[in-house]
Design a protein around this motif. Structure first.
Motif, short mmCIF file in Angstrom:
data_model
loop_
_atom_site.label_atom_id
_atom_site.label_comp_id
_atom_site.label_asym_id
_atom_site.label_seq_id
_atom_site.Cartn_x
_atom_site.Cartn_y
_atom_site.Cartn_z
N PHE A 54 44.08 42.57 44.13
CA PHE A 54 43.39 43.78 43.65
C PHE A 54 43.89 44.19 42.27
O PHE A 54 43.11 44.53 41.39
CB PHE A 54 43.58 44.92 44.66
N ILE A 55 45.22 44.16 42.11
CA ILE A 55 45.79 44.55 40.82
C ILE A 55 45.32 43.60 39.72
O ILE A 55 44.92 44.03 38.62
CB ILE A 55 47.33 44.57 40.89
N ALA A 56 45.34 42.30 40.01
CA ALA A 56 44.89 41.31 39.01
C ALA A 56 43.41 41.49 38.69
O ALA A 56 42.99 41.37 37.53
CB ALA A 56 45.15 39.90 39.52
N SER A 57 42.59 41.78 39.71
CA SER A 57 41.16 41.97 39.48
C SER A 57 40.90 43.19 38.59
O SER A 57 40.06 43.14 37.69
CB SER A 57 40.44 42.14 40.83
N GLY A 84 51.71 41.87 35.61
CA GLY A 84 52.34 42.57 36.73
C GLY A 84 51.89 42.04 38.07
O GLY A 84 52.69 41.87 39.00
N ALA A 85 50.59 41.73 38.19
CA ALA A 85 50.07 41.18 39.45
C ALA A 85 50.66 39.80 39.74
O ALA A 85 50.97 39.47 40.89
CB ALA A 85 48.55 41.10 39.39
N MET A 86 50.83 39.00 38.70
CA MET A 86 51.38 37.66 38.89
C MET A 86 52.84 37.70 39.34
O MET A 86 53.31 36.83 40.08
CB MET A 86 51.24 36.85 37.60
N LEU A 96 35.02 40.83 47.05
CA LEU A 96 34.68 42.17 47.52
C LEU A 96 34.92 43.22 46.44
O LEU A 96 34.13 44.16 46.28
CB LEU A 96 35.50 42.50 48.77
N PHE A 97 36.00 43.05 45.69
CA PHE A 97 36.27 44.01 44.61
C PHE A 97 35.16 44.00 43.57
O PHE A 97 34.59 45.04 43.23
CB PHE A 97 37.61 43.70 43.95
N CYS A 119 40.93 35.15 40.99
CA CYS A 119 40.16 36.39 40.78
C CYS A 119 38.86 36.09 40.05
O CYS A 119 37.81 36.67 40.36
CB CYS A 119 40.99 37.39 39.99
N THR A 120 38.91 35.18 39.09
CA THR A 120 37.71 34.83 38.34
C THR A 120 36.71 34.10 39.22
O THR A 120 35.49 34.24 39.03
CB THR A 120 38.08 33.97 37.12
#
Length: 489
Positions: free
Chosen positions: A78-81, A94-96, A140-141, A203-204
């Motif tokens: 979610f953070i990466a998206s 940060g997400a990684m 979903l995001f 995410c992509t």
């Protein structure tokens, strides 16, 4: 006689001294080589400080995706998206850092290296769960989040090149070496997590599926598989070099079978890795040669009538099926001669082997009507805007070009203007308008030109008075002091 014999003994002593000096030099040189060998051997040795049992235990502990790891993965996705959607590199990094994606990949590489089929089975299962959970979360995001802009951070993950292969391989080497060291180097692990970037491609993939763009999804999945394969390959090679102990089985026949299966899996993994590297290398070579061709062959071409090469709009399209294209865009009143295009084609074939089968497409203006040029560039901008979002420079260039051509063409609501002129000026019998293109052979400009034909009943004094008023009025209405008026009678 004795005095005569003395000089004869001197050369023998000198020759003996030379041999002794040569031997000393050889000994010193051999000693230097031995010292350098010892120095570099100690400098680069990693076997002496390797903790094999702890390394295997740590890698196995990071394989499962249950409980805490699952929720950490979902949160990091979610953070990466959000970071990719907001085009924020800091948020993506940060997400990684908190993502637990690396565990099953290291597990697969290690299990193949040490002949551990049970660990391989667990690693593959958890790897598939990891990939599926990540893609579903990202899908979903992006499916239900109202803002779904195609940011440069997203688009950067849809077209991997040879640098991604090298980053994944050497990142995997660094990670496994750090894992194998007594006292794991946490900073190295964090650095590899950032460099190899496993999270953004997944995410992509979810983003591509959410907007129905299969090209984005496939390109991002391809990048993720590159990272996965080469991290696993690096793990396999390092553990083999460090001579990690093979898993022993009670049944020797079973041990041989498992060993052969593990070796086969290792070969199967290395084949797509090599194939991927080869394909990415070919694409990178094609793009490099194409850029060199444009810079050394096309760009130096000099126009004699004010033409222009729009390098920012030119496209390099690589296709694995051999239907690659290089599209060069030109604007201006000068058409590129056929013999020049043929020369470019010959140079492309002779000097750039990677471009031999690529099609050279020339898109050029050559029209004298500035309004047509304006419409062309405007349509090009509108149709390409979606594809150009990853390059602010291209967008700015197109906007500047549209504005420049807009200034060259004066769009006048002539019907409304003529009705007003009829009410304001009684002496006007006919009224006309056109854009006149003029050049001093250095620059080109467009001048709004009006024509007026007076009524026969209009006196000379009335014509002179209304002509000055008409000129000032037209300059005000068009906001242009270059307006010209011609009297037809």
């Amino acid at each position: 006689m004795q005095e005569n014999q003395k000089p004869l003994a001197q050369p023998e002593e000198k020759e003996g001294g030379q041999n002794s000096s040569t031997e000393n030099v050889k000994k010193d040189f051999s000693g230097l080589l031995g010292s350098l060998k010892t120095f570099f051997g100690e400098l680069l040795d990693i076997r002496s400080n390797t903790d094999q049992e702890t390394t295997i235990e740590h890698i196995k502990n990071d394989i499962p995706f249950k409980g805490h790891n699952s929720w950490i993965l979902i949160c990091s996705i979610f953070i990466a998206s959000v970071g990719l959607n907001a085009n924020s590199t800091a948020v993506v990094i940060g997400a990684m850092l908190i993502s637990p994606l690396m565990g099953p990949i290291l597990g697969m590489g290690m299990s193949i290296a040490i002949n551990d089929v049970d660990t391989l089975r667990r690693s593959v299962k958890n790897f598939l769960v990891m990939v599926g959970l990540s893609i579903i979360t990202a899908f979903l995001f992006f499916r239900f989040f109202p803002l779904r802009d195609e940011s440069s951070e997203l688009l950067a993950r849809t077209a991997p090149d040879i640098r991604d292969v090298l980053i994944a391989f050497f990142g995997g080497l660094a990670l496994v070496i750090a894992r194998a060291k007594k006292g794991t180097i946490a900073s190295v692990i964090f650095g590899v997590a950032i460099a190899t970037a496993l999270m953004p491609p997944l995410c992509t993939v979810g983003f591509g599926l959410a907007i129905g763009n299969w090209e984005y999804a496939m390109g991002a999945m391809y990048l993720f598989l590159i990272n996965t394969i080469f991290i696993g390959l690096a793990t396999f090679l390092v553990l083999k070099i460090l001579r990690f102990p093979m898993v022993r089985y009670v049944n020797s026949a079973r041990r041989r079978l498992i060993s052969r299966i593990a070796s086969l899996i290792a070969v199967i993994v290395m084949i797509p890795a090599g194939y991927t590297f080869f394909n990415v290398w070919k694409e990178s070579r094609f793009r490099n040669d194409a850029r060199k061709f444009i810079h050394t062959v096309v760009r130096p071409y000099e126009f004699s009538k004010g033409g222009m090469f729009l390098e920012n709009l030119s496209e390099i399209n690589y296709k694995r099926d051999g239907k690659s294209t290089i599209e060069l865009v030109f604007m201006g009143d000068e058409v590129i001669p056929t013999n020049v295009i043929n020369t470019w084609e010959n140079q492309k074939q002779a000097d750039y082997p990677a471009l031999k089968n690529a099609e050279l497409r020339i898109v050029q203006g050559g029209q004298s009507d500035s309004e047509q040029k304006y419409n062309y560039v405007h349509e090009l901008y509108e149709s390409s805007k979606k594809d150009l979002l990853n390059s602010a420079e291209k967008i700015r260039f197109l906007e500047d070009e549209v504005e420049r051509l807009r200034k060259l063409t004066y769009n006048v609501d002539f019907a409304k203007l003529s009705r007003e002129a009829k009410v304001l000026y009684d002496g006007v019998g006919e009224f006309g308008f056109s854009n006149e293109i003029r050049t001093d052979f250095a620059t080109m400009d467009t001048v709004p030109a009006f024509t007026v034909k007076w009524k026969e009943s209009a006196s000379r004094a009335q014509r002179e008075k209304e002509f000055e008023k008409l000129k000032n009025w037209l300059q005000l209405k068009t906001s242009n002091d270059k307006v010209e008026i011609k009297q037809l009678n």
